[in-house]
Structure formats: C-alpha cells, structure tokens
Scaffold this motif. Structure first.
Motif, PDB file in Angstrom:
ATOM      1  N   ALA A 176       0.831  -1.406   0.170  1.00  0.00           N
ATOM      2  CA  ALA A 176       0.061  -0.024   0.008  1.00  0.00           C
ATOM      3  C   ALA A 176       0.877   1.178   0.107  1.00  0.00           C
ATOM      4  CB  ALA A 176      -1.209   0.034   1.140  1.00  0.00           C
ATOM      5  N   ASP A 197      -6.067  -2.285  -1.682  1.00  0.00           N
ATOM      6  CA  ASP A 197      -5.772  -1.505  -0.427  1.00  0.00           C
ATOM      7  C   ASP A 197      -5.368  -2.266   0.781  1.00  0.00           C
ATOM      8  OD1 ASP A 197      -8.064  -2.456   0.545  1.00  0.00           O
ATOM      9  OD2 ASP A 197      -9.332  -0.867  -0.070  1.00  0.00           O
ATOM     10  N   THR A 232      -7.514   6.079   0.789  1.00  0.00           N
ATOM     11  CA  THR A 232      -6.314   5.713   0.192  1.00  0.00           C
ATOM     12  C   THR A 232      -5.822   4.154   1.006  1.00  0.00           C
ATOM     13  OG1 THR A 232      -4.882   6.733   1.680  1.00  0.00           O
ATOM     14  CG2 THR A 232      -5.296   7.590  -0.290  1.00  0.00           C
ATOM     15  N   ARG A 240       1.564   3.197  -5.962  1.00  0.00           N
ATOM     16  CA  ARG A 240       0.559   3.395  -5.207  1.00  0.00           C
ATOM     17  C   ARG A 240       0.475   5.007  -4.694  1.00  0.00           C
ATOM     18  NH1 ARG A 240      -2.026  -1.214  -2.995  1.00  0.00           N
ATOM     19  NH2 ARG A 240      -2.253  -2.509  -4.613  1.00  0.00           N
TER      20      ARG A 240
END
Length: 464
Positions: free
Chosen positions: A115, A240, A162, A120
C-alpha cells in the motif's frame, strides 16, 4: 557495541549515571511547567554523546548523538523492543503494527508494504488533491479555523480512501473525538512523556479512563463495521490494506480477527495523525513567515490550473523544504524509546536487560551542533549550499527496522496538500499567538492552532 557486562568496571561506570535526586533537582523548573521537552533539554544540558539516569535502580539512557541514535535503532534492533511509552497505546491499538514485535511485526509490515509502494503513492496524489479541494471549499474568506482540527479531519478522510478503501467524511468528527480522547489518556498515563523512560503507568485495559472511554469504544465499533462491510465484498480486491489483511486472515494459520482489527485501528490512527500534526505546524509557521508562504504559493502557481500530480512533487523543492523545516522544529515522533532485552554496551554505557534507551528527535533537531540557529525557521537550510547535517540528526520518522513504514506516504501527502491549499488560500496567525506543546504519542499543539484563512482571489483585490 558489545554484548554482556564487565562486572569489574561496574563500580567506575556507576558514577556516570545521574541518580533520581539529582535528576529531580536538575529538571525541577521544567517539571513545574509540566513541559516534557524542557525536561529533556535540562537533562541533556552540557552533555554530548548520551546522558544516563539511574532511577531507583532502573537504568535509562538518553542518546544525544546521531551516530549513537543509528546504532541504537538499527544496529541494536535485535536486542531491543519498543519502549514502555509506546506500550501505553495497547489499550487502543492492541497488537497492531505500531506495538507488535518479532515475527508478528514482520508479517504485518510485509502485508501493508504494497500500500506504500511508489506506484501506489503516485495514484494517491490525485486523492490527496481532490479531498483537499473539497474540504477547503467549505471555508469562508476571513473565517477563523482551527487548522489542527481541520488537518486532522482532512487526513482522516484521505487515509480512509487510500489505505482502507472507505469514505470517512461523515465519521470524521466522531473518529477524531475518540482519537483525541485516547491520546489525551495516553499522555496522562505516561506522565507528560515520562512513559518513554519507563516511569509511566497505564491503567488496566477496560478500566474507565484508561483507554479514552466511550469515544474510543465508538472508534473500535467503527473499525469493526468497516471490516464487516469489506469482508462482505472480500472477492473485490481493491489493492488497499484491508484487502491484503482480509486475504491473509483467510489463509491457514493466517491473521486472527483480533489482529486484523488491531492493524486497521493502527492504520486509522497512524495513517493520519502524523501528517495532520505536520500540516498544522507547517501552516502555523507559514502564517508567521508570510515571505515563505508567498514562495510556496509561487511554486504552486507555476503548475497552472490543473491538479497537482505525482510528477509535480520533485519540482516543489521549496515546499518540501518548508515541510522539512516544520518537522525539524516540531517532529511528530518527539521521542523514540526502546526496552533492552539483553545486556549490552552502547558507547561505553553498560545497559543491563530491562534498561530503557531513548532517542529524542526533538533534541537532535534543535541541537546547534547540527543546526545553526536551531530555533530559527529557515527552510533555506534544506536547499542550496548549506552544509549537510549528519544522516541521523534528522529523524522525523525514526530509522532502522521499526522505522515508520508510511514515511513516504506522509511526505507525499504533506507536500501535495500544502501545494493544493497554497493555490487558493492565504493563512494568517495572530502575531502574539504561541501554541503550547502537548507531548502525546505525537507532538501536538495543545488547544489547537487558530488561524484566519483568506481566499487568494480576495487578497489580490486588496482584501488583506
């Protein structure tokens, strides 16, 4: 550095340690003010490598040198665990990434690492910018805002999208209230930061007041609801952290439900709290130094009208320098403690198992040996021909195998949010205002930071 103690040298070495009575005398003024940072400065005064304390038989070593800080946090990592101050967060964070040790900690880092991968992070910049624009759209020209509360709500929203794949906008106030209650409880339990040295005592989990009360229980319930909702759509791997944690829990011998909960809770806290404080301190400093704010705005204006992208961040050199200077003056992780698990020696200091060793980024960052005029806000020290500081004299996120895994996430978010805000807003602070410091899990402004926000279109017409 060596393992084991030389008993023959113990008597001579004992004289190097400052006893309890001397420590209390040396820090009496700072303790009267309940200022943990001043306590640290009083202890460090006149010392260079480290200062040793013998607190009723318990050895505590406060490291003051960047090289020794690296040795403690990196070279001696296998002989230490996280200090008792951080363990006070267990009533809320359980065995999450921030508090776990050994194989459990290594597995958790592996699970969440994707992540925070560069690919990302590039995608997160769009979310950072969009959430910032939407949040600031609720401001009114000339309005006074508590920017610490605002940045907390904003970074909670971005962390939700996020890292957790959920929209927390409607829950922001509830979550922040619970987290604030928990952080205040931890700060009180640790004795205004003394818990980093092992003198704090946490109440038993479940005892009223030990974990922040009803507000924290509400956050735990929210985390449970997030996990249940995501588990119901577990086949949809969104890339995620929760997707990775749930997948790991379905494997034979995988994560337990409690471990998943603790990791999500940790990410909810750590994923936004550090950046919220960093942004709040940065805005405060820019309000006090309008010329620096104008330079940040000029960099942002040069990007045109399009949203800030990941490709823009390397060119925002002055903006990054401002964030660097804010984290130097107000490091989120103001003290990093370690409990010693086996007898060892550090720079001639003999530490028996059970001792505490600590590094204070707050002290390192304000040390005139590494930073000329250390109390001066000077973003230029990070640019141009300034002499580089020793590598580990700047430790806003720690170092070694337990360093903050989200460091690059925090840098990326802080720069993207600041550049986005600077395009359309100016920030003003009362010239006489000086926020009090609250030494909790992170270094926070006590009572918030009131600032006046001005829409730049208005200010250009003479509205300032």
């Amino acid at each position: 550095m060596s393992a084991g103690l030389d008993v023959r040298s113990t008597s001579r070495a004992d004289r190097r340690w400052m006893g309890t009575a001397r420590m209390l005398l040396r820090t009496r003024r700072a303790r009267r003010r309940k200022d943990a940072g001043a306590v640290l400065r009083a202890l460090a005064r006149g010392r260079e490598g480290a200062v040793g304390l013998n607190l009723r038989g318990r050895h505590v070593l406060l490291v003051l040198d960047p090289g020794l800080a690296s040795e403690l946090l990196s070279g001696l990592a296998a002989s230490t665990i996280k200090g008792p101050g951080l363990q006070l967060t267990r009533p809320m964070l359980g065995e999450g990434l921030l508090t776990s040790e050994g194989a459990a900690h290594q597995r958790a880092r592996r699970l969440v690492a994707p992540a925070f991968a560069p690919r990302r992070l590039e995608g997160y910049v769009e979310i950072f910018g969009r959430c910032t624009r939407d949040f600031a759209a609720t401001w009114r020209d000339g309005q006074q805002r508590n920017v610490h509360a605002d940045m907390g709500a904003l970074t909670l929203q971005t962390a939700g999208e996020t890292l957790l794949g959920v929209d927390l906008a409607a829950q922001a106030a509830r979550v922040r209230t619970g987290l604030d209650a928990a952080l205040s409880a931890f700060g009180a339990a640790s004795g205004m930061g003394a818990g980093a040295f092992g003198s704090g005592r946490a109440s038993a989990p479940g005892v009223p007041g030990s974990d922040g009360g009803a507000g924290v229980r509400a956050v735990h319930e929210l985390v449970d609801n997030i996990i249940v909702a995501r588990r119901s759509t577990a086949s949809a791997d969104r890339g995620d952290v929760i997707s990775a944690l749930l997948a790991a829990s379905d494997e034979p011998g995988g994560l337990t439900a409690g471990e998943v909960h603790d990791h999500v809770m940790t990410l909810l806290l750590a994923g936004h709290e550090t950046t919220a404080s960093t942004l709040a301190w940065t805005l405060y400093l820019l309000g006090r130094h309008p010329f620096a704010l104008q330079r940040v705005q000029s960099e942002a204006d040069a990007l045109g009208d399009r949203p800030v992208s990941a490709a823009d961040l390397p060119g925002l050199r002055y903006t990054r320098a401002v964030v660097s200077e804010a984290t130097r003056l107000y490091p989120p992780a103001w003290i990093i403690g370690r409990s010693v698990t086996t007898d060892l020696t550090l720079d001639g200091w003999q530490l028996p198992a059970g001792s505490i060793a600590a590094v204070s980024p707050l002290l390192l960052h304000h040390d005139p040996r590494w930073y000329p005029d250390p109390e001066q806000f000077d973003p230029e020290r990070w640019l141009g021909d300034h002499s580089p500081v020793p590598r580990h004299a700047f430790l806003p996120f720690g170092t070694g195998p337990r360093a903050c895994i989200g460091e690059q996430f925090a840098w990326t978010e802080a720069i993207a949010v600041l550049a986005t805000l600077a395009r359309t807003w100016t920030f003003q602070v009362d010239p006489g205002f000086r926020p009090a410091l609250s030494y909790q899990v992170t270094l926070r402004p006590s009572g918030g930071i009131p600032m006046t926000v001005r829409a730049r279109e208005v200010s250009r017409r003479g509205g300032l």
